[in-house]
Scaffold this motif. Structure first.
Motif, PDB file in Angstrom:
ATOM      1  N   UNK A   1       0.754  -1.371   0.172  1.00 48.10           N
ATOM      2  CA  UNK A   1      -0.195   0.099   0.084  1.00 48.10           C
ATOM      3  C   UNK A   1       0.914   1.298  -0.002  1.00 48.10           C
ATOM      4  N   UNK A   2       0.579   1.981  -0.812  1.00 49.51           N
ATOM      5  CA  UNK A   2       1.565   3.295  -1.194  1.00 49.51           C
ATOM      6  C   UNK A   2       0.846   4.603  -0.664  1.00 49.51           C
ATOM      7  N   UNK A   3       1.665   5.509  -0.245  1.00 47.10           N
ATOM      8  CA  UNK A   3       1.214   7.139  -0.101  1.00 47.10           C
ATOM      9  C   UNK A   3       1.836   7.819  -1.489  1.00 47.10           C
ATOM     10  N   UNK A   4       0.609   8.376  -2.184  1.00 45.10           N
ATOM     11  CA  UNK A   4       1.107   9.102  -3.337  1.00 45.10           C
ATOM     12  C   UNK A   4       0.582  10.491  -3.124  1.00 45.10           C
ATOM     13  N   UNK A   5      -0.158  11.056  -2.097  1.00 38.94           N
ATOM     14  CA  UNK A   5      -0.464  12.474  -1.932  1.00 38.94           C
ATOM     15  C   UNK A   5      -0.619  12.543  -0.301  1.00 38.94           C
ATOM     16  N   UNK A   6      -0.973  13.625   0.076  1.00 38.12           N
ATOM     17  CA  UNK A   6      -1.053  14.054   1.351  1.00 38.12           C
ATOM     18  C   UNK A   6      -2.722  14.612   1.676  1.00 38.12           C
ATOM     19  N   UNK A   7      -3.613  14.308   0.738  1.00 42.86           N
ATOM     20  CA  UNK A   7      -5.011  14.862   0.989  1.00 42.86           C
ATOM     21  C   UNK A   7      -5.792  14.006   0.522  1.00 42.86           C
ATOM     22  N   UNK A   8      -5.795  12.638   0.829  1.00 41.17           N
ATOM     23  CA  UNK A   8      -6.670  11.643   0.461  1.00 41.17           C
ATOM     24  C   UNK A   8      -7.140  11.871  -0.910  1.00 41.17           C
ATOM     25  N   UNK A   9      -6.477  12.023  -1.919  1.00 39.26           N
ATOM     26  CA  UNK A   9      -7.042  12.136  -3.129  1.00 39.26           C
ATOM     27  C   UNK A   9      -6.372  11.435  -4.126  1.00 39.26           C
ATOM     28  N   UNK A  10      -5.667  10.431  -3.844  1.00 40.05           N
ATOM     29  CA  UNK A  10      -4.986   9.687  -5.070  1.00 40.05           C
ATOM     30  C   UNK A  10      -5.252   8.077  -5.072  1.00 40.05           C
TER      31      UNK A  10
ATOM     32  N   UNK B   1     -11.586  14.559   5.844  1.00 45.52           N
ATOM     33  CA  UNK B   1     -11.482  15.956   5.897  1.00 45.52           C
ATOM     34  C   UNK B   1     -10.444  16.048   7.164  1.00 45.52           C
ATOM     35  N   UNK B   2     -10.743  15.694   8.171  1.00 40.62           N
ATOM     36  CA  UNK B   2      -9.824  15.612   9.406  1.00 40.62           C
ATOM     37  C   UNK B   2      -8.486  15.550   9.343  1.00 40.62           C
ATOM     38  N   UNK B   3      -8.190  14.349   8.683  1.00 44.59           N
ATOM     39  CA  UNK B   3      -6.697  13.789   8.736  1.00 44.59           C
ATOM     40  C   UNK B   3      -5.860  14.571   7.934  1.00 44.59           C
ATOM     41  N   UNK B   4      -6.218  15.137   6.802  1.00 45.51           N
ATOM     42  CA  UNK B   4      -5.318  15.723   5.647  1.00 45.51           C
ATOM     43  C   UNK B   4      -5.167  17.334   6.594  1.00 45.51           C
ATOM     44  N   UNK B   5      -6.315  17.822   7.259  1.00 48.38           N
ATOM     45  CA  UNK B   5      -6.031  19.009   7.883  1.00 48.38           C
ATOM     46  C   UNK B   5      -5.218  18.758   9.197  1.00 48.38           C
ATOM     47  N   UNK B   6      -5.398  17.697   9.760  1.00 47.27           N
ATOM     48  CA  UNK B   6      -4.295  17.583  10.931  1.00 47.27           C
ATOM     49  C   UNK B   6      -2.764  17.633  10.319  1.00 47.27           C
ATOM     50  N   UNK B   7      -2.790  16.925   9.159  1.00 44.81           N
ATOM     51  CA  UNK B   7      -1.251  16.952   8.763  1.00 44.81           C
ATOM     52  C   UNK B   7      -0.889  18.197   8.362  1.00 44.81           C
ATOM     53  N   UNK B   8      -1.820  19.191   7.914  1.00 47.74           N
ATOM     54  CA  UNK B   8      -1.407  20.590   7.501  1.00 47.74           C
ATOM     55  C   UNK B   8      -1.231  21.473   8.633  1.00 47.74           C
ATOM     56  N   UNK B   9      -1.541  20.848   9.861  1.00 46.31           N
ATOM     57  CA  UNK B   9      -1.409  21.804  11.072  1.00 46.31           C
ATOM     58  C   UNK B   9      -2.546  22.531  11.271  1.00 46.31           C
TER      59      UNK B   9
ATOM     60  N   UNK C   1       0.097  27.981  -5.880  1.00 48.26           N
ATOM     61  CA  UNK C   1      -1.358  27.969  -5.193  1.00 48.26           C
ATOM     62  C   UNK C   1      -1.845  26.799  -5.307  1.00 48.26           C
ATOM     63  N   UNK C   2      -1.380  25.650  -5.945  1.00 43.77           N
ATOM     64  CA  UNK C   2      -1.912  24.306  -5.971  1.00 43.77           C
ATOM     65  C   UNK C   2      -0.983  23.266  -5.829  1.00 43.77           C
ATOM     66  N   UNK C   3      -0.102  23.182  -4.718  1.00 43.77           N
ATOM     67  CA  UNK C   3       0.828  22.129  -4.653  1.00 43.77           C
ATOM     68  C   UNK C   3       0.353  20.752  -4.203  1.00 43.77           C
ATOM     69  N   UNK C   4      -0.977  20.088  -4.810  1.00 42.50           N
ATOM     70  CA  UNK C   4      -1.456  18.935  -4.083  1.00 42.50           C
ATOM     71  C   UNK C   4      -2.188  18.362  -5.138  1.00 42.50           C
ATOM     72  N   UNK C   5      -2.585  17.270  -4.834  1.00 41.59           N
ATOM     73  CA  UNK C   5      -3.388  16.429  -5.914  1.00 41.59           C
ATOM     74  C   UNK C   5      -4.660  16.943  -5.849  1.00 41.59           C
ATOM     75  N   UNK C   6      -5.212  17.430  -4.643  1.00 42.96           N
ATOM     76  CA  UNK C   6      -6.623  17.886  -4.713  1.00 42.96           C
ATOM     77  C   UNK C   6      -6.817  19.082  -5.634  1.00 42.96           C
ATOM     78  N   UNK C   7      -5.788  19.826  -5.734  1.00 44.37           N
ATOM     79  CA  UNK C   7      -5.898  21.256  -6.438  1.00 44.37           C
ATOM     80  C   UNK C   7      -5.037  21.340  -7.783  1.00 44.37           C
TER      81      UNK C   7
END
Lengths: 167, 338, 767
Positions: A38-47, B36-44, C680-686
């Motif tokens: 299992x991999x980590x590709x992003x940091x915002x639950x979007x990949x 929603x919560x976990x990414x926001x936690x990681x971003x502090x 402004x968009x350094x992420x896969x969401x944006x």
């Protein structure tokens, strides 16, 4: 941070682990259990690279606190093959070019596996809907669609044979 | 990105959860699906001392529906469960249409209705890493005193980015909230404060337990139209929910229009209800309501798309939704946004 | 060439099993005992002098094992010998938000991050440059003192005489095209594990496309001889050019490991990947094209400005490609090119799939459609009338040896139903057409030398297993499988008998890397030569034993047999045992260097563009445009690609489809958005990569022109189909709703604005 003793059932095996309460399931799998599929590709639950099955449902292990899933059956890509025999989904991704760099592949396999458990005869549109949280940068998805449809066919044939044998 | 340190408490009942939340006040935070919560936690964006994981509370799960009390969805009901609930299309098509549009299938498998209704507001200047925000000296909402969206102002314009709230506003949903003083029920519309920094009216120790939708708003035709770049994963850049009842003669008997992602709160277009009721379809009337919608919408540069375009789309989507619902025999939530 | 058993067959990739089981290891999957976690401190300023860096508090934190600053590794480096302007950690100035200032290694990621918070950097902010057109007018405060007016490089080429060419034209068009910045966004964030070995050697496992360049750079920066450094490439989760330079974390991990004398792993966050970047630059193309009324192109003139960001990187090569590959697709007698690579205070751009050619091709293929409309010609017919007559050499010295473009055009036109569909798809629907091409590797190496670009070794010992040693870097494109196929074909064995050891500087000979689509052509040819050499070693003794010529023998189905079917029959194992008598293990070598005549002209900048061979692509795209929202939906893509010969049609299809997909993303939705040098968009969401819901099944057609010099006739497949996707979409939008969008990405807002402008103009015209 005080560690917590938890019990986690992964791929049919129960593990007792001492982990920090803020630890994510993905990191426990990768670091504590050595299941690096299992991999980590992003940091915002979007990949979708971190997709695992939790009680059969595909979910993102990168936003799951490990401590929350102590009563669940967790399946990772390492748990798909049974007794050395690959799952039809794995076979199909191999033969149909569903994996190029392979980094998103475990996530796609888990989502596909769950889809075909529920619906072994999906249309192309249903495949596209089901896979819409998993990003692949290599394939342009076309060979993934082909892999999924091929796996579905194989699963249907397998079931038909099993029914024939049981009769 | 690493996680901040915190303790996790896993209450097994609502009462226990309320107690923990009351004891810890602003230092506690609730986690359900985590998307929603976990990414926001990681971003502090948050630094809670205690995370209250409510997933073990059985009372918060499940959908019940009957013709006496209407629909009740426990706060932990996942968006997938709602989308797949067999009566959703028949009874509350606007809700089905909205939950199916949230993020993507995997996020919906985890994300809960309670979480979606309590979503953190979003802004391009806020939903960034600690490094990114600090390179700018923070913003009004977090570790700073300047709003980069409306410099000089003292108001935070981070937008409401949940899809289910506007849909539920159009069917007059209510929230069941548990707190130290017991349970209370409030109209969903009163839950939102239209303030990017202080988005919801939830007091110390309070927890959203369930969402109720009255029988009287069942069977309204409905649709949610969402402006997004991609057909999956994206938060809304603008959203329009419409629910209406049309009688056999084509006369509107009830109607609600609500918006997402163009204000710090999901907002009803108030003029829509009274102006539509008792009326027959006319293109002019629909255009008038669409115009009311853009008077309600106050988009600023909080997301990838420009305010001008988002306003345009609010008007267009309102018009399209009304036309679709009014002029066809039944509203069909399946049509994609845009 | 007789019938083939392995080449040309659809074959699962040799590493597919490792990938579908989750057991294959990527860099971040690796860990070793005692491993430390590294983190990098980035500059919050786009341009600032660094007065001092105070690391005392960070060093004092428990668990911190090493802190490094620019002083620990002052040697400058860069991928090009003319561009050594980077230091792993800034010494004097930070030049973009995200530039690297200090690094920490600690016993946990959390401690490393805490330590970063304790580092005090005294910055003196400087005025910064963000807009390339402004930046190139700068009179002072240059980003690099030696680069006057912030111009990294400029080139001015003129072949033929464009003034005469335009004078002969019946239609001349000029327009400006703008392409926003896009990035590779490989799913695997970069990761490096640097292990300081007990014998004072350094082993570095890294997600790289260029292990051998990394090897050189680490030697220079860590001040250690190359012989004491080993670079190993594990599985790589996609590259697309984003891992084809030395990436700061690779050097930082190594510097920290050496300093701490411990293993150090650094894995970028997704945000850091966006700062490391090296993607496709903002490009402004001013293009002028002339054609006769018969549709012959008489002249092309392009002025191209690229916003390169704060460091050189591959920059000069990128801008040269944009000019050089105006040629070699069509027959254009007169071409003028003015190219500028400009520095700005943003992360450095570099090589991204279709390197340098993509944005220029967007402009060119868009303009071909515009001018076709002006001249009343069918856009496909216009392209047909300007084909090269291969083999040939273009005015700028590019040698075209095989040319499948005509077949690509015809097959796409036919499959897509072009003639029936153009202008007839109904309201809001349209079809567009475009072509593109790409090099099969650069004929001139980055570091000039007369050594081969690749060497491949093959070893067979008593087990009769075949081990191939190649430095080529598998990054998901199928290069490992390609080697196995070639060797299995030449030696007539099953692919399972062939084992590949790849991309390990200690075990494998040098291959320059996976960039500019060079691997199949170059490593493939070296591998073919090695296999033929091995074949001769095995067949010699067999021929002697049976008293025949080696030419009479063939190797197939794991046996050595007479070609005429009579006499000789010996198993592969027995033949190997025979060949080893008196010799021991069999060892063969093959190399590849591009022929002298492929290396291009002698003018300044002539080195970039020449390739031993070029691939060709044609595409038709159908779109649906919502006139009220401006939203564009790509509904169908038909893409034909001339790859010379498809060694493995399965992977060729995958490469073509993946290229189209990436082009489609750039065309309609991907863009790095900047405000004052801040991403402004350094992420896969944006930064929105297309999902399955935006991506139709892409229909790929393989065209085989059989290149005279490619291995089995093969040439590149991984990049050439990207560029055509973008203008094909723009052209389809024009067909659908009659507006010409010259800015990429083609957002709904741009389409809507153009539609409204058109409406206004039509209203005005009616009055």
């Amino acid at each position: 941070m005080t560690k917590e003793l938890i019990r986690l059932k992964v791929n049919g095996e129960t593990h007792e682990l001492a982990i920090a309460p803020n630890k994510l399931l993905l990191d426990v799998l990768r670091e504590d259990l050595g299941l690096t599929g299992s991999k980590r590709g992003c940091d915002d639950s979007s990949c979708g690279c971190c997709t695992v099955l939790i009680d059969g449902m595909p979910m993102l292990s990168c936003v799951a606190l490990a401590t929350s899933y102590q009563d669940a059956e967790i399946t990772t890509v390492e748990g798909l093959a049974r007794d050395g025999e690959l799952d039809p989904v794995q076979e199909a991704f191999m033969s149909w070019g569903g994996a190029q760099c392979g980094f998103c592949t475990p996530g796609f396999l888990m989502t596909t596996h769950a889809l075909l458990e529920k619906n072994p005869d999906p249309t192309l549109d249903q495949v596209r809907e089901a896979l819409a949280s998993n990003i692949c940068r290599c394939t342009g998805y076309t060979q993934i669609y082909e892999s999924v449809l091929a796996a579905a066919q194989k699963i249907r044939e397998k079931r038909k044979n099993e029914i024939a044998i049981s009769k | 990105m690493t996680m901040p340190g915190f303790r996790v408490i896993r209450p097994s009942s609502v009462d226990e959860a309320v107690r923990v939340l009351a004891d810890n006040g602003p230092e506690a935070m609730v986690i359900a699906g985590g998307t929603d919560v976990v990414p926001n936690l990681q971003m502090r964006l948050f630094a809670p001392r205690v995370l209250v994981d409510i997933k073990g509370i059985g009372e918060l799960r499940g959908i019940t529906c009957n013709d006496r009390v209407g629909l009740r969805m426990g706060a932990l009901t996942t968006l997938t469960e709602i989308a797949e609930w067999k009566f959703v299309e028949r009874c509350f098509p606007v809700l089905g249409s909205a939950v199916r549009s949230v993020a993507g299938p995997l996020q919906r498998n985890m994300g809960t209705i309670g979480g979606n209704l309590c979503l953190e507001t979003r802004c391009l200047w806020y939903n960034q890493s600690e490094f990114w925000r600090q390179s700018l000296g923070g913003c009004l909402k977090k570790q700073g005193d300047v709003c980069h969206v409306a410099p000089g102002g003292q108001r935070c314009w981070a937008v409401w980015s949940g899809d289910s709230a506007p849909a539920l506003l159009t069917v007059e949903a209510e929230l069941e909230i548990a707190g130290p003083g017991g349970r209370r029920r409030i109209p969903l519309a009163e839950f939102y404060r239209n303030d990017g920094m202080n988005r919801i009216a939830l007091g110390r120790g309070e927890l959203v337990v369930a969402v109720h939708v009255p029988v009287s708003s069942a069977f309204r035709r409905g649709v949610y139209r969402k402006l997004r770049v991609r057909d999956s994963i994206d938060y809304p850049l603008a959203g329009v929910a419409v629910a209406m009842k049309v009688d056999g003669q084509g006369i509107c008997r009830a109607a609600r229009v609500a918006l997402a992602a163009v204000n710090p709160a999901p907002q009803l277009v108030h003029a829509a209800a009274e102006r539509l009721e008792g009326k027959r379809y006319s293109a002019e009337l629909v255009e008038e309501i669409a115009h009311e919608a853009i008077r309600t919408a106050k988009p600023l540069t909080t997301s990838a798309s420009t305010p001008v375009y988002r306003r345009d789309m609010v008007r267009l989507f309102t018009r399209r939704a009304l036309e679709e619902l009014w002029q066809t025999r039944r509203g069909n939530g399946e049509k994609r946004a845009g | 060439m007789g019938e083939m058993n392995v080449i040309g067959k659809r074959m699962a990739m040799t590493d597919a099993r490792a990938k579908v089981t989750g057991l294959g290891r990527y860099a971040d999957d690796l860990s070793v005992p005692g491993m430390l976690y590294g983190r990098i401190l980035h500059s919050p300023h786009p341009h600032a002098r660094i007065r001092s860096v105070d690391t005392l508090a960070a060093e004092a934190l428990e668990g911190v094992k090493a802190v490094a600053t620019g002083r620990d590794a002052p040697t400058p480096y860069g991928i090009l010998p003319i561009g050594h302007d980077e230091r792993v950690l800034a010494l004097d100035k930070a030049r973009y938000i995200g530039d690297n200032v200090a690094a920490v290694a600690a016993t946990s990621p959390e401690i490393a991050e805490e330590a970063l918070r304790l580092i005090r950097v005294d910055y003196e902010p400087l005025p910064a440059w963000f807009d390339p057109l402004e930046s190139m007018k700068a009179e002072e405060n240059w980003i690099h003192e030696k680069r006057a007016h912030n111009i990294e490089k400029e080139y001015h080429h003129h072949f033929g005489n464009v003034d005469e060419g335009f004078a002969q034209a019946d239609f001349v068009l000029e327009d400006r095209y703008y392409c926003g910045e896009v990035t590779h966004a490989a799913m695997e964030p970069h990761s490096t594990l640097a292990v300081w070995e007990p014998n004072e050697r350094l082993t570095v496992y890294s997600s790289t496309q260029v292990p051998f360049y990394l090897h050189r750079t680490l030697s220079a920066v860590c001040e250690m001889p190359m012989s004491r450094i080993r670079v190993v490439k594990p599985l790589v989760g996609g590259g697309f050019g984003g891992k084809s330079e030395i990436i700061p974390l690779e050097v930082a991990a190594s510097v920290l490991a050496k300093k701490a004398r411990r293993p150090v792993k650094i894995t970028y966050t997704r945000e850091e990947v966006f700062y490391a970047h090296r993607g496709r630059p903002i490009t402004i193309v001013d293009l002028k094209l002339g054609i006769t009324k018969e549709g012959r192109i008489t002249a092309a003139q392009a002025r191209i400005v690229q916003d390169g960001g704060a460091y050189c990187g591959y920059g000069p090569v990128t801008v040269l490609y944009s000019g050089a590959l105006l040629n070699a697709l069509y027959d254009i007698p007169n071409v003028k090119f003015d190219g500028f690579r400009v520095l700005t205070n943003k992360p450095a751009c570099g090589a991204m799939r279709g390197h340098g050619t993509v944005n220029a091709r967007f402009a060119f293929e868009s303009m071909l459609d515009q001018i076709a409309a002006r001249a009343g010609l069918d856009p496909v017919e216009l392209r047909r009338r300007n084909l090269l007559k291969a083999p040939c050499t273009t005015p700028n010295g590019l040698r075209v040896t095989s040319y499948g473009l005509p077949e690509c055009i015809e097959r796409v036109a036919e499959r897509s139903g072009w003639a029936e569909k153009r202008g007839k798809l109904g309201k809001g629907r349209g079809i567009g057409f475009a072509c593109s091409h790409y090099v099969s590797g650069a004929a001139n190496p980055i570091i000039r030398s007369n050594m081969p670009h690749t060497t491949v070794n093959i070893k067979i010992d008593r087990d009769a297993g075949i081990t191939v040693y190649s430095g080529a870097s598998e990054i998901g494109q199928g290069s490992d499988t390609m080697h196995v196929q070639i060797v299995a074909e030449v030696l007539g064995v099953r692919p399972e008998r062939v084992n590949l050891v790849a991309a390990d500087t200690e075990l494998t000979p040098v291959d320059l890397g996976s960039y500019s689509s060079r691997v199949t052509f170059m490593a493939g040819n070296a591998c073919l030569n090695a296999a033929r050499n091995m074949r001769a070693q095995i067949l010699g003794p067999v021929a002697r034993q049976f008293d025949c010529e080696t030419d009479d023998l063939e190797m197939r189905d794991e046996t050595i047999v007479s070609k005429n079917g009579a006499g000789v029959s010996m198993s592969f194992d027995d033949a190997v045992a025979l060949a080893m008598v008196g010799e021991g293990a069999l060892v063969a070598k093959g190399t590849y260097a591009p022929p002298e005549q492929a290396r291009g002209g002698k003018f300044k900048g002539a080195g970039v563009g020449p390739s031993p061979s070029y691939s060709y692509s044609a595409q038709a795209v159908e779109v649906k445009v919502d006139r009220e929202t401006g939203q564009v939906k790509v509904e169908r893509v038909v893409a034909a690609h001339d790859c010379g010969r498809a060694l493995n049609p399965l992977t060729v299809d995958g490469q073509v489809q993946g290229s189209v997909y990436m082009g489609m993303g750039q065309a309609v939705q991907e863009e790095m958005v900047w405000r004052e040098g801040r991403l402004m968009n350094p992420s896969f969401l944006e930064y929105r990569l297309p999902t399955t819901l935006e991506t139709p099944q892409i229909e790929s057609i393989i065209v085989e022109s059989i290149d005279p010099e490619g291995p089995f006739g093969a040439k590149e497949a991984g990049e050439g189909s990207l560029a055509a996707a973008i203008p094909a979409i723009a052209n389809a939008i024009y067909d659908a709703v009659g507006v010409r969008i010259t800015d990429v990405p083609i957002t709904p807002e741009r389409v809507l604005a153009a539609l409204r402008a058109k409406e206004e103009a039509e209203k005005g015209g009616a009055r």
